[in-house]
Design a protein around this motif. Structure first.
Motif, PDB file in Angstrom:
ATOM      1  N   LYS A  14     -94.943   1.747  60.623  1.00  0.00           N
ATOM      2  CA  LYS A  14     -95.060   0.429  61.152  1.00  0.00           C
ATOM      3  C   LYS A  14     -94.145  -0.439  60.230  1.00  0.00           C
ATOM      4  CE  LYS A  14     -99.512   0.617  63.270  1.00  0.00           C
ATOM      5  NZ  LYS A  14    -100.892   0.251  63.442  1.00  0.00           N
ATOM      6  N   GLU A  15     -93.533  -1.495  60.786  1.00  0.00           N
ATOM      7  CA  GLU A  15     -92.821  -2.544  60.272  1.00  0.00           C
ATOM      8  C   GLU A  15     -93.651  -3.065  59.093  1.00  0.00           C
ATOM      9  OE1 GLU A  15     -90.722  -5.089  62.985  1.00  0.00           O
ATOM     10  OE2 GLU A  15     -90.298  -6.392  61.553  1.00  0.00           O
ATOM     11  N   GLY A  16     -93.042  -3.284  57.923  1.00  0.00           N
ATOM     12  CA  GLY A  16     -93.790  -3.847  57.156  1.00  0.00           C
ATOM     13  C   GLY A  16     -94.445  -3.070  55.940  1.00  0.00           C
ATOM     14  N   GLN A  17     -94.570  -1.770  56.372  1.00  0.00           N
ATOM     15  CA  GLN A  17     -95.171  -0.873  55.183  1.00  0.00           C
ATOM     16  C   GLN A  17     -94.047  -0.205  54.523  1.00  0.00           C
ATOM     17  OE1 GLN A  17     -97.067   1.886  57.950  1.00  0.00           O
ATOM     18  NE2 GLN A  17     -98.991   1.184  57.523  1.00  0.00           N
ATOM     19  N   ASN A  18     -94.477   0.087  53.256  1.00  0.00           N
ATOM     20  CA  ASN A  18     -93.549   0.686  52.421  1.00  0.00           C
ATOM     21  C   ASN A  18     -93.718   2.425  52.791  1.00  0.00           C
ATOM     22  OD1 ASN A  18     -92.756  -1.475  51.094  1.00  0.00           O
ATOM     23  ND2 ASN A  18     -93.836  -0.975  49.097  1.00  0.00           N
ATOM     24  N   VAL A  19     -92.659   3.179  52.513  1.00  0.00           N
ATOM     25  CA  VAL A  19     -92.664   4.561  52.768  1.00  0.00           C
ATOM     26  C   VAL A  19     -91.945   5.261  51.649  1.00  0.00           C
ATOM     27  CG1 VAL A  19     -90.953   4.590  54.561  1.00  0.00           C
ATOM     28  CG2 VAL A  19     -92.504   6.244  54.635  1.00  0.00           C
ATOM     29  N   THR A  20     -92.360   6.479  51.285  1.00  0.00           N
ATOM     30  CA  THR A  20     -91.654   7.331  50.243  1.00  0.00           C
ATOM     31  C   THR A  20     -91.370   8.446  50.829  1.00  0.00           C
ATOM     32  OG1 THR A  20     -92.928   6.160  48.452  1.00  0.00           O
ATOM     33  CG2 THR A  20     -91.786   8.122  47.829  1.00  0.00           C
ATOM     34  N   LEU A  21     -89.906   8.806  50.681  1.00  0.00           N
ATOM     35  CA  LEU A  21     -89.320  10.059  51.059  1.00  0.00           C
ATOM     36  C   LEU A  21     -89.254  11.130  49.891  1.00  0.00           C
ATOM     37  CD1 LEU A  21     -88.618   8.136  53.108  1.00  0.00           C
ATOM     38  CD2 LEU A  21     -86.588   9.221  53.512  1.00  0.00           C
ATOM     39  N   SER A  22     -89.675  12.328  50.236  1.00  0.00           N
ATOM     40  CA  SER A  22     -89.717  13.420  49.187  1.00  0.00           C
ATOM     41  C   SER A  22     -88.196  14.269  49.069  1.00  0.00           C
ATOM     42  CB  SER A  22     -90.709  14.146  49.292  1.00  0.00           C
ATOM     43  OG  SER A  22     -90.766  15.431  48.421  1.00  0.00           O
ATOM     44  N   CYS A  23     -87.664  14.451  47.769  1.00  0.00           N
ATOM     45  CA  CYS A  23     -86.787  15.264  47.573  1.00  0.00           C
ATOM     46  C   CYS A  23     -86.897  16.090  46.432  1.00  0.00           C
ATOM     47  CB  CYS A  23     -85.340  14.279  47.480  1.00  0.00           C
ATOM     48  SG  CYS A  23     -83.618  15.359  47.157  1.00  0.00           S
ATOM     49  N   GLU A  24     -86.896  17.340  46.742  1.00  0.00           N
ATOM     50  CA  GLU A  24     -87.223  18.254  45.545  1.00  0.00           C
ATOM     51  C   GLU A  24     -85.833  19.344  45.489  1.00  0.00           C
ATOM     52  OE1 GLU A  24     -89.911  18.403  43.388  1.00  0.00           O
ATOM     53  OE2 GLU A  24     -90.925  16.652  44.247  1.00  0.00           O
ATOM     54  N   GLN A  25     -85.481  19.713  44.265  1.00  0.00           N
ATOM     55  CA  GLN A  25     -84.480  20.856  44.007  1.00  0.00           C
ATOM     56  C   GLN A  25     -84.714  21.849  43.124  1.00  0.00           C
ATOM     57  OE1 GLN A  25     -82.136  21.071  41.382  1.00  0.00           O
ATOM     58  NE2 GLN A  25     -82.126  18.852  40.374  1.00  0.00           N
ATOM     59  N   ASN A  26     -84.347  22.920  43.172  1.00  0.00           N
ATOM     60  CA  ASN A  26     -84.621  23.946  42.247  1.00  0.00           C
ATOM     61  C   ASN A  26     -83.492  24.608  41.790  1.00  0.00           C
ATOM     62  OD1 ASN A  26     -84.211  25.563  44.491  1.00  0.00           O
ATOM     63  ND2 ASN A  26     -86.176  26.488  44.667  1.00  0.00           N
ATOM     64  N   LEU A  27     -82.342  23.940  41.980  1.00  0.00           N
ATOM     65  CA  LEU A  27     -80.961  24.313  41.674  1.00  0.00           C
ATOM     66  C   LEU A  27     -80.895  24.103  40.217  1.00  0.00           C
ATOM     67  CD1 LEU A  27     -79.293  23.084  44.745  1.00  0.00           C
ATOM     68  CD2 LEU A  27     -79.657  25.435  44.291  1.00  0.00           C
ATOM     69  N   ASN A  28     -81.727  23.447  39.605  1.00  0.00           N
ATOM     70  CA  ASN A  28     -81.366  23.184  37.948  1.00  0.00           C
ATOM     71  C   ASN A  28     -80.198  22.090  37.912  1.00  0.00           C
ATOM     72  OD1 ASN A  28     -82.188  23.198  35.381  1.00  0.00           O
ATOM     73  ND2 ASN A  28     -80.618  24.699  34.779  1.00  0.00           N
ATOM     74  N   HIS A  29     -80.067  21.330  38.974  1.00  0.00           N
ATOM     75  CA  HIS A  29     -78.994  20.416  38.937  1.00  0.00           C
ATOM     76  C   HIS A  29     -79.418  18.875  38.142  1.00  0.00           C
ATOM     77  CE1 HIS A  29     -76.809  22.067  42.640  1.00  0.00           C
ATOM     78  NE2 HIS A  29     -76.628  22.744  41.588  1.00  0.00           N
ATOM     79  N   ASP A  30     -78.532  18.445  37.211  1.00  0.00           N
ATOM     80  CA  ASP A  30     -78.806  17.260  36.655  1.00  0.00           C
ATOM     81  C   ASP A  30     -78.663  15.957  37.397  1.00  0.00           C
ATOM     82  OD1 ASP A  30     -77.063  18.289  33.736  1.00  0.00           O
ATOM     83  OD2 ASP A  30     -79.425  18.201  34.106  1.00  0.00           O
ATOM     84  N   ALA A  31     -77.692  16.071  38.549  1.00  0.00           N
ATOM     85  CA  ALA A  31     -77.459  14.524  39.402  1.00  0.00           C
ATOM     86  C   ALA A  31     -78.091  14.772  40.693  1.00  0.00           C
ATOM     87  CB  ALA A  31     -76.089  14.582  39.286  1.00  0.00           C
ATOM     88  N   MET A  32     -78.685  13.735  40.892  1.00  0.00           N
ATOM     89  CA  MET A  32     -79.158  13.655  42.329  1.00  0.00           C
ATOM     90  C   MET A  32     -79.035  12.418  43.057  1.00  0.00           C
ATOM     91  SD  MET A  32     -83.038  15.432  41.887  1.00  0.00           S
ATOM     92  CE  MET A  32     -83.381  15.866  43.592  1.00  0.00           C
TER      93      MET A  32
END
Lengths: 114, 113
Positions: free
Chosen positions: B14-32
């Motif tokens: 709903k409008e006005g709510q904060n929301v968190t999107l998840s991102c996970e990597q198992n490539l051992n990368h330093d940069a995201m």
């Protein structure tokens, strides 16, 4: 101001023929270029890249050409297949900037007609 | 299998709510990285992180926040201050060097009602 431009929003090609997707850039500091392929509602998939020290790079059916003086690159797909139908994004970066940021064009939608 | 995962695939808020999107990597990368894609547009950079506990604003950071407490994870919060939050959000990672290839996750489609 768009630093990476893909002036053709769409392109249709017959199966088996060559597809040529074009990309122009304005930032003379860009020295590494990439092409990505994207299907709807999916993440882009890396296709091929080229460094500014080269003018051509080939990988199977995909070849990228770079013309530094014209600030222009192109992606050639030969022969085109129906599975190549997707949106293609050109991206560029200044490898010396230290931030690894990619600047993307708006994409060209390729349709390969069987 | 090595790769980048984003969850959920579709998200409604709903409008006005904060929301968190998840991102996970198992490539051992330093940069995201986090990008946003709107119809007919290219990918625009929101935030990026070159190392744990450090991140930088991209071209359109207003209304967004991130954290990088672990190498594998780079969550993006879309706050109520973001004026047009409905979009397709893409997370990417790379080794983190000059001539580098970024690899993308499958994306999250956020729709704010």
């Amino acid at each position: 101001d768009q630093q990476v431009k893909q002036n053709s929003p769409s392109l249709s090609v017959q199966e088996g023929r060559i597809s040529i997707l074009n990309c122009d850039y304005t930032n003379s500091m860009f020295d590494y270029f990439l092409w990505y392929k994207k299907y709807p509602a999916e993440g882009p998939t890396f296709l091929i890249s080229i460094s500014s020290i080269k003018d051509k790079n080939e990988d199977g059916r995909f070849t990228v050409f770079l013309n530094k003086s014209a600030k222009h690159l192109s992606l050639h797909i030969v022969p085109s297949q129906p599975g190549d139908s997707a949106v293609y994004f050109c991206a560029a970066t200044d490898s010396g900037a230290g931030s690894y940021q990619l600047t993307f064009g708006k994409g060209t939608k390729l349709s390969v007609i069987p | 299998d090595g790769g980048i995962t984003q969850s959920p695939k579709y998200l409604f808020r709903k409008e006005g709510q904060n929301v968190t999107l998840s991102c996970e990597q198992n490539l051992n990368h330093d940069a995201m990285y986090w990008y946003r894609q709107d119809p007919g547009q290219g990918l625009r950079l929101i935030y990026y992180s070159q190392i744990v506990n450090d991140f930088q604003k991209g071209d359109i950071a207003e209304g967004y926040s991130v954290s990088r407490e672990k190498k594998e994870s780079f969550p993006l919060t879309v706050t109520s201050a973001q004026k047009n939050p409905t979009a397709f959000y893409l997370c990417a990672s790379s080794i983190g060097k000059g001539t580098d290839t970024q690899y993308f996750g499958p994306g999250t489609r956020l729709t704010v009602l």
